[in-house]
Design a protein around this motif. Structure first.
Motif, PDB file in Angstrom:
ATOM      1  N   LEU A 159     -10.813  -5.158   7.373  1.00 21.51           N
ATOM      2  CA  LEU A 159      -9.882  -5.007   6.257  1.00 21.51           C
ATOM      3  C   LEU A 159      -8.692  -5.956   6.317  1.00 21.51           C
ATOM      4  O   LEU A 159      -8.059  -6.215   5.301  1.00 21.51           O
ATOM      5  CB  LEU A 159      -9.355  -3.568   6.267  1.00 21.51           C
ATOM      6  N   HIS A 184      -6.643  -3.156   2.081  1.00 22.38           N
ATOM      7  CA  HIS A 184      -6.348  -2.120   3.082  1.00 22.38           C
ATOM      8  C   HIS A 184      -5.211  -1.191   2.653  1.00 22.38           C
ATOM      9  O   HIS A 184      -4.526  -1.438   1.672  1.00 22.38           O
ATOM     10  CB  HIS A 184      -6.039  -2.761   4.445  1.00 22.38           C
ATOM     11  N   GLY A 185      -5.044  -0.117   3.436  1.00 22.41           N
ATOM     12  CA  GLY A 185      -3.995   0.861   3.172  1.00 22.41           C
ATOM     13  C   GLY A 185      -2.781   0.664   4.058  1.00 22.41           C
ATOM     14  O   GLY A 185      -2.451  -0.478   4.432  1.00 22.41           O
ATOM     15  N   THR A 186      -2.115   1.756   4.397  1.00 25.13           N
ATOM     16  CA  THR A 186      -0.837   1.687   5.109  1.00 25.13           C
ATOM     17  C   THR A 186      -0.995   1.616   6.628  1.00 25.13           C
ATOM     18  O   THR A 186      -0.004   1.482   7.337  1.00 25.13           O
ATOM     19  CB  THR A 186       0.014   2.930   4.784  1.00 25.13           C
ATOM     20  N   ALA A 187      -2.228   1.749   7.121  1.00 22.63           N
ATOM     21  CA  ALA A 187      -2.524   1.653   8.560  1.00 22.63           C
ATOM     22  C   ALA A 187      -1.527   2.418   9.424  1.00 22.63           C
ATOM     23  O   ALA A 187      -0.830   1.831  10.255  1.00 22.63           O
ATOM     24  CB  ALA A 187      -2.596   0.180   8.987  1.00 22.63           C
ATOM     25  N   PRO A 188      -1.444   3.740   9.257  1.00 27.98           N
ATOM     26  CA  PRO A 188      -0.440   4.520  10.007  1.00 27.98           C
ATOM     27  C   PRO A 188      -0.573   4.371  11.527  1.00 27.98           C
ATOM     28  O   PRO A 188       0.419   4.507  12.245  1.00 27.98           O
ATOM     29  CB  PRO A 188      -0.710   5.971   9.577  1.00 27.98           C
ATOM     30  N   ASP A 189      -1.783   4.052  11.999  1.00 32.90           N
ATOM     31  CA  ASP A 189      -1.976   3.919  13.459  1.00 32.90           C
ATOM     32  C   ASP A 189      -1.236   2.735  14.056  1.00 32.90           C
ATOM     33  O   ASP A 189      -0.948   2.726  15.249  1.00 32.90           O
ATOM     34  CB  ASP A 189      -3.485   3.862  13.799  1.00 32.90           C
ATOM     35  N   ASN A 228      -2.034  -7.451  10.576  1.00 34.40           N
ATOM     36  CA  ASN A 228      -2.514  -8.759  10.134  1.00 34.40           C
ATOM     37  C   ASN A 228      -1.995  -9.028   8.716  1.00 34.40           C
ATOM     38  O   ASN A 228      -2.331  -8.296   7.785  1.00 34.40           O
ATOM     39  CB  ASN A 228      -4.043  -8.755  10.146  1.00 34.40           C
ATOM     40  N   ALA A 275       0.866  -1.182   0.000  1.00 34.10           N
ATOM     41  CA  ALA A 275       0.000   0.000   0.000  1.00 34.10           C
ATOM     42  C   ALA A 275       0.899   1.226   0.000  1.00 34.10           C
ATOM     43  O   ALA A 275       2.042   1.179   0.445  1.00 34.10           O
ATOM     44  CB  ALA A 275      -0.897   0.016   1.237  1.00 34.10           C
ATOM     45  N   ALA A 276       0.337   2.323  -0.507  1.00 38.33           N
ATOM     46  CA  ALA A 276       1.030   3.609  -0.442  1.00 38.33           C
ATOM     47  C   ALA A 276       0.176   4.555   0.396  1.00 38.33           C
ATOM     48  O   ALA A 276      -1.041   4.384   0.471  1.00 38.33           O
ATOM     49  CB  ALA A 276       1.260   4.161  -1.832  1.00 38.33           C
ATOM     50  N   GLY A 277       0.815   5.535   1.007  1.00 35.19           N
ATOM     51  CA  GLY A 277       0.096   6.444   1.907  1.00 35.19           C
ATOM     52  C   GLY A 277      -0.635   7.548   1.155  1.00 35.19           C
ATOM     53  O   GLY A 277      -1.529   7.295   0.363  1.00 35.19           O
ATOM     54  N   GLU A 278      -0.212   8.796   1.383  1.00 33.40           N
ATOM     55  CA  GLU A 278      -0.825   9.961   0.724  1.00 33.40           C
ATOM     56  C   GLU A 278      -0.769   9.836  -0.793  1.00 33.40           C
ATOM     57  O   GLU A 278      -1.618  10.379  -1.498  1.00 33.40           O
ATOM     58  CB  GLU A 278      -0.013  11.220   1.082  1.00 33.40           C
TER      59      GLU A 278
HETATM   60  P1  NAI Z   1      -6.216   1.671   6.259  1.00 32.31           P
HETATM   61  O1  NAI Z   1      -6.727   0.489   5.538  1.00 32.31           O
HETATM   62  O2  NAI Z   1      -4.761   1.933   6.168  1.00 32.31           O
HETATM   63  O3  NAI Z   1      -6.603   1.556   7.811  1.00 32.31           O
HETATM   64  C1  NAI Z   1      -7.949   1.551   8.293  1.00 32.31           C
HETATM   65  C2  NAI Z   1      -7.993   0.868   9.670  1.00 32.31           C
HETATM   66  O4  NAI Z   1      -7.848  -0.534   9.488  1.00 32.31           O
HETATM   67  C3  NAI Z   1      -6.873   1.304  10.605  1.00 32.31           C
HETATM   68  O5  NAI Z   1      -7.356   1.352  11.914  1.00 32.31           O
HETATM   69  C4  NAI Z   1      -5.854   0.198  10.469  1.00 32.31           C
HETATM   70  O6  NAI Z   1      -5.046   0.006  11.601  1.00 32.31           O
HETATM   71  C5  NAI Z   1      -6.728  -1.020  10.193  1.00 32.31           C
HETATM   72  N1  NAI Z   1      -6.022  -1.992   9.350  1.00 32.31           N
HETATM   73  C6  NAI Z   1      -5.843  -1.914   8.002  1.00 32.31           C
HETATM   74  N2  NAI Z   1      -5.137  -2.964   7.586  1.00 32.31           N
HETATM   75  C7  NAI Z   1      -4.850  -3.714   8.662  1.00 32.31           C
HETATM   76  C8  NAI Z   1      -4.121  -4.921   8.865  1.00 32.31           C
HETATM   77  N3  NAI Z   1      -3.544  -5.587   7.843  1.00 32.31           N
HETATM   78  N4  NAI Z   1      -4.013  -5.399  10.122  1.00 32.31           N
HETATM   79  C9  NAI Z   1      -4.591  -4.764  11.153  1.00 32.31           C
HETATM   80  N5  NAI Z   1      -5.299  -3.626  11.033  1.00 32.31           N
HETATM   81  C10 NAI Z   1      -5.417  -3.096   9.789  1.00 32.31           C
HETATM   82  O7  NAI Z   1      -7.052   2.924   5.719  1.00 32.31           O
HETATM   83  P2  NAI Z   1      -6.886   4.482   6.039  1.00 32.31           P
HETATM   84  O8  NAI Z   1      -6.549   4.670   7.462  1.00 32.31           O
HETATM   85  O9  NAI Z   1      -8.101   5.086   5.470  1.00 32.31           O
HETATM   86  O10 NAI Z   1      -5.676   4.969   5.150  1.00 32.31           O
HETATM   87  C11 NAI Z   1      -4.340   5.070   5.615  1.00 32.31           C
HETATM   88  C12 NAI Z   1      -3.437   5.420   4.440  1.00 32.31           C
HETATM   89  O11 NAI Z   1      -3.452   4.344   3.502  1.00 32.31           O
HETATM   90  C13 NAI Z   1      -3.871   6.671   3.685  1.00 32.31           C
HETATM   91  O12 NAI Z   1      -2.707   7.442   3.434  1.00 32.31           O
HETATM   92  C14 NAI Z   1      -4.457   6.149   2.390  1.00 32.31           C
HETATM   93  O13 NAI Z   1      -4.238   7.011   1.301  1.00 32.31           O
HETATM   94  C15 NAI Z   1      -3.687   4.848   2.196  1.00 32.31           C
HETATM   95  N6  NAI Z   1      -4.425   3.826   1.420  1.00 32.31           N
HETATM   96  C16 NAI Z   1      -3.731   3.207   0.432  1.00 32.31           C
HETATM   97  C17 NAI Z   1      -4.322   2.215  -0.322  1.00 32.31           C
HETATM   98  C18 NAI Z   1      -3.498   1.577  -1.391  1.00 32.31           C
HETATM   99  O14 NAI Z   1      -2.332   1.855  -1.518  1.00 32.31           O
HETATM  100  N7  NAI Z   1      -4.064   0.693  -2.179  1.00 32.31           N
HETATM  101  C19 NAI Z   1      -5.689   1.767  -0.077  1.00 32.31           C
HETATM  102  C20 NAI Z   1      -6.330   2.445   1.035  1.00 32.31           C
HETATM  103  C21 NAI Z   1      -5.712   3.442   1.739  1.00 32.31           C
END
Ligand code: NAI
Ligand code: MG
Length: 324
Positions: free
Chosen positions: A234, A253-258, A266, A69-72
């Motif tokens: 996700l 899912h994305g980069t899950a910065p938290d 996972n 995944a990529a962030g911004e």
């Molecule tokens: P996210 O999918 O990164 O996270 C959403 C929630 O799900 C967070 O609480 C995270 O900790 C949790 N989560 C996601 N994947 C997980 C895993 N494998 N294991 C455990 N927990 C997981 O979505 P969010 O927060 O909307 O986006 C974060 C960044 O990721 C943003 O900069 C966004 O642009 C990027 N993004 C990139 C994608 C891609 O490259 N295809 C797709 C979606 C988001």
């Protein structure tokens, strides 16, 4: 036959879940060669470009690509990468595995999302201070291509649902619907039509009435995320972007910065994406084994925090490899 796999970790937990999936693939002892490329926020910071040409070429030349995944910079990375592999369909399974606390444990769906046009064609304009417009592109050829794929994808005798909004967008979704239904008829594949808003309600109330869903680009994006909410989140959702000669596999899912950097992500969404990659390359038996191993670990093995456990990425990955 040897296959070259481009591996692009990207940012955040991409750097944790991609190595985990590569470990799983390596444990199978197949003739796979992994080549690594950079993309994402960190590369943009360092070089000014989120997707360097070498990485684009790596994906275009490989037999398949595994992307984290990529962030911004997500849009600047994933849209050109889908283009690099000439992908016309995005496959998004949403399946509730036994043992996972899902909202709708009976959910078992696959979305086949048109991956090149619709409102994502990139034709947006600011026409005045008050007005912006978007041109929605739908071609018969892309709709037919998706439908041809869908007919091959569904098992014999099992049809698919065409989800659209042709009652309002008569020309664009009308063209999509007509092309998809015509191709299905030619192949003797049953279809039923569902308006996309009604689908959103019906899939929440009773997901078992659907199996394979064929839909335009934006509808597929939104409705598959909705389905993700039904199956436990996700951390478990894989996806595949398929082209004629190439393909790219990535967790939804994305980069899950938290949680990034803590080693607790996972890895299962990415491992399941790797299973889809194996299937695409013809290793269907190995693909089934990987999915079964994930299912077994979900049922009785260690879990990461998103699924209510306290295991780290490495422990879950090792448990999957042990099951293999
Ligand atoms: P996210 O999918 O990164 O996270 C959403 C929630 O799900 C967070 O609480 C995270 O900790 C949790 N989560 C996601 N994947 C997980 C895993 N494998 N294991 C455990 N927990 C997981 O979505 P969010 O927060 O909307 O986006 C974060 C960044 O990721 C943003 O900069 C966004 O642009 C990027 N993004 C990139 C994608 C891609 O490259 N295809 C797709 C979606 C988001
Ligand atoms: Mg999305």
């Amino acid at each position: 036959m040897s296959h070259t796999i481009a591996v692009i970790e990207g940012d955040g937990i991409g750097q944790e879940v991609i190595p985990a999936a590569v470990d799983v693939l390596e444990s199978l002892d197949l003739d796979l060669e992994f080549v690594e490329g950079d993309a994402g926020d960190a590369v943009k910071e360092a070089t000014g470009e989120a997707l360097p040409q070498e990485t684009y070429d790596l994906a275009a030349d490989a037999d398949a690509t595994l992307f984290g995944a990529a962030g911004e910079t997500a849009a600047d990375v994933i849209l050109p990468l889908r283009d690099a592999v000439d992908s016309f369909v995005n496959i998004r399974p949403a399946k509730a595995y036994p043992g996972v606390d899902a909202v709708r444990p009976e959910t078992d769906l696959v979305f086949l999302r048109e991956n090149t046009e619709g409102v994502y064609s990139g034709h947006e304009d600011d026409l005045s201070e008050d007005l912006s417009t978007l041109t929605r592109v739908v071609t018969t050829s892309a709709s037919e291509k998706l439908a041809e794929f869908a007919c091959e994808y569904v098992d014999d005798g099992e049809g698919f649902s065409v989800v659209h909004k042709a009652n309002v967008m008569r020309k664009t979704d009308g063209r999509f619907r007509d092309a998809v239904v015509r191709v299905a008829d030619e192949h003797g594949v049953d279809t039923d039509e569902v308006l996309m808003d009604a689908f959103a309600t019906r899939v929440c109330l009773d997901p078992e009435q659907f199996d394979t869903i064929v839909c335009p680009n934006l509808a597929g994006d939104v409705l598959s995320d909705l389905a993700a909410g039904l199956v436990g989140g996700l951390g478990l959702l894989p996806s595949a972007n398929i082209g004629d000669d190439n393909a790219l596999f990535e967790p939804v899912h994305g980069t899950a910065p938290d949680i990034a950097g803590q080693g607790v992500a996972n890895p299962m969404a990415t491992v399941l994406s790797a299973a889809m990659l194996l299937n695409h390359l013809g290793y269907s038996e190995e693909s089934d084994r990987v999915e079964t191993a994930v299912e077994t670990v979900l049922a009785e093995g260690p879990r990461t925090a998103d699924l209510g456990g306290d295991a780290d990425t490495e422990a879950v990955t090792q448990a999957i490899i042990n099951e293999l």
